[in-house]
Motif scaffolding. Structure first.
Motif, mmCIF file in Angstrom:
data_model
loop_
_atom_site.group_PDB
_atom_site.id
_atom_site.type_symbol
_atom_site.label_atom_id
_atom_site.label_comp_id
_atom_site.label_asym_id
_atom_site.label_seq_id
_atom_site.Cartn_x
_atom_site.Cartn_y
_atom_site.Cartn_z
ATOM 1 N N VAL A 82 0.821 -1.210 0.000
ATOM 2 C CA VAL A 82 0.000 0.000 0.000
ATOM 3 C C VAL A 82 0.857 1.263 0.000
ATOM 4 O O VAL A 82 0.593 2.206 -0.760
ATOM 5 C CB VAL A 82 -0.964 -0.010 1.201
ATOM 6 N N ARG A 114 -6.856 1.142 1.791
ATOM 7 C CA ARG A 114 -5.918 1.738 2.746
ATOM 8 C C ARG A 114 -5.031 2.821 2.123
ATOM 9 O O ARG A 114 -4.351 3.542 2.846
ATOM 10 C CB ARG A 114 -5.022 0.641 3.335
ATOM 11 N N SER A 115 -5.019 2.932 0.814
ATOM 12 C CA SER A 115 -4.153 3.899 0.153
ATOM 13 C C SER A 115 -4.622 5.320 0.429
ATOM 14 O O SER A 115 -5.801 5.653 0.258
ATOM 15 C CB SER A 115 -4.145 3.641 -1.357
ATOM 16 N N HIS A 116 -3.676 6.183 0.829
ATOM 17 C CA HIS A 116 -3.996 7.592 1.045
ATOM 18 C C HIS A 116 -4.249 8.304 -0.282
ATOM 19 O O HIS A 116 -5.059 9.229 -0.359
ATOM 20 C CB HIS A 116 -2.859 8.286 1.791
ATOM 21 N N TRP A 129 -3.900 -9.444 2.270
ATOM 22 C CA TRP A 129 -3.207 -8.861 3.410
ATOM 23 C C TRP A 129 -2.735 -9.987 4.328
ATOM 24 O O TRP A 129 -3.185 -11.131 4.230
ATOM 25 C CB TRP A 129 -4.120 -7.903 4.184
ATOM 26 N N GLN A 253 -0.327 -5.243 3.035
ATOM 27 C CA GLN A 253 -1.388 -5.438 2.050
ATOM 28 C C GLN A 253 -0.841 -5.004 0.712
ATOM 29 O O GLN A 253 -0.193 -3.960 0.602
ATOM 30 C CB GLN A 253 -2.635 -4.622 2.373
ATOM 31 N N GLU A 325 3.345 3.148 6.030
ATOM 32 C CA GLU A 325 2.890 4.300 5.265
ATOM 33 C C GLU A 325 4.063 4.865 4.468
ATOM 34 O O GLU A 325 5.238 4.611 4.784
ATOM 35 C CB GLU A 325 2.346 5.382 6.204
#
Length: 344
Positions: A82, A114-116, A129, A253, A325
């Motif tokens: 991710v 979950r990706s920003h 995941w 993930q 992240e």
């Protein structure tokens, strides 16, 4: 009459599109982690749509990114974690495949978005995941529960454990053990994590990925490893075990992403749809022993996967799992720390 002609034209377009999709002759080039897709799915897709599928593999996100940035061409789909999905999207290396508009999207667990950079799933398809814990040999360590026990065993038996050759994963363990987030941007916290790993290094046999044969043979007692090792545990439950350490662990993930400039984008999008079929997602999970992001696939899994605490951990255990992240420029602090660990 005009309305009727419009309707007929629309039906004809749909039939033409369906015919084209059902006979999507051509090629599809996949660039994925090693052993991270059930080969039966590739064969089934190839036969169903008469597409010649090729698969190249990589070991780390960084390896994949470096190759794409260096000009590697011809690939259609990649499987970034991710945080790497976010990096690649910001770099303009991906194109919007719009999986959120494809049949089967209704089965995707929206918690897996979950990706920003891609919160709605316009670009990439959530894939699978899992936790990153410890694979161990029960004859050498009968009951392993924690990182502390893992490192204590290493201290008493130098060279008999391994950790992953991955700066985020291994420094992540150091951050967990020193009470910080695996996404810390605080240089002092990263320094403490580095010091922790450096303290363990004399007792660590190697930083490596290929640990399953070594744990199985007893050449090493335990290895920092991905939950995919549960497949081997299920095949040899009296010898092997896998644990998510009680102090917490990282989780991963991966998403399936369409590369900018992909030469076979239509077949790539068709493959995304193929992966979203519940029966295919379940077949993939059985091979990978990962957690599934396809809610309709869960009921199709065998009981030993649905109830496995490593594959489907309790809410209490999940609460202790941390996902990486994109750290941006702060990643350089980790890179320098990792370089010192590897060279000293």
């Amino acid at each position: 009459m005009k309305r009727m002609l419009t309707r007929l034209a629309g039906v004809a377009s749909i039939l033409l599109l369906t015919t084209q999709m059902a006979s999507a002759d051509g090629k599809l080039s996949l660039y994925n982690w090693g052993d991270y897709i059930n080969p039966e799915l590739i064969d089934a897709f190839s036969k169903e749509y008469k597409v010649d599928v090729t698969l190249d593999t990589y070991s780390t996100n960084e390896e994949m990114l470096a190759r794409i940035q260096a000009g590697a061409s011809g690939y259609d789909l990649v499987w970034p974690s991710v945080h790497m999905h976010d990096i690649m999207q910001k770099l303009g290396l991906l194109q919007a495949a719009h999986p959120n508009q494809m049949p089967g999207w209704e089965n995707i667990d929206k918690a897996a978005l979950r990706s920003h950079e891609d919160p709605q799933g316009d670009y990439c398809l959530p894939y699978a995941w899992g936790a990153v814990g410890i694979l161990y040999n029960k004859k050498l360590i009968p009951d392993l529960k924690s990182w502390r026990q893992f490192f204590d065993y290493a201290k008493a038996n130098p060279g008999k454990v391994t950790m992953l050759d991955d700066l985020r994963e291994t420094l992540g363990v150091g951050l967990i053990m020193t009470g910080s987030s695996v996404n810390s941007r605080n240089p002092e916290e990263i320094e403490k994590a580095e010091a922790f790993i450096m303290q363990q290094k004399p007792n660590i046999g190697a930083f490596r990925y290929d640990v399953i044969p070594l744990v199985t043979s007893g050449d090493i007692a335990a290895g920092h490893y991905y939950v995919g090792g549960v497949l081997n545990v299920l095949q040899n439950p009296d010898l092997l075990g896998f644990v998510i350490p009680e102090e917490g662990a990282t989780m991963y993930q991966e998403d399936v992403c369409l590369l900018e400039g992909a030469p076979n984008s239509e077949n790539a999008e068709l493959f995304m749809q193929f992966l979203m079929r519940p029966e295919n997602a379940a077949k993939n999970s059985e091979r990978l022993t990962n957690g599934v992001v396809n809610t309709a696939a869960v009921s199709l899994l065998p009981d030993n996967l649905k109830t496995n605490p490593s594959i489907n951990p309790s809410p209490e255990v999940r609460a202790k799992l941390q996902i990486f992240e994109d750290l941006g420029k702060d990643l350089r602090v980790y890179t320098r720390a990792w370089d010192r660990i590897k060279t000293n």
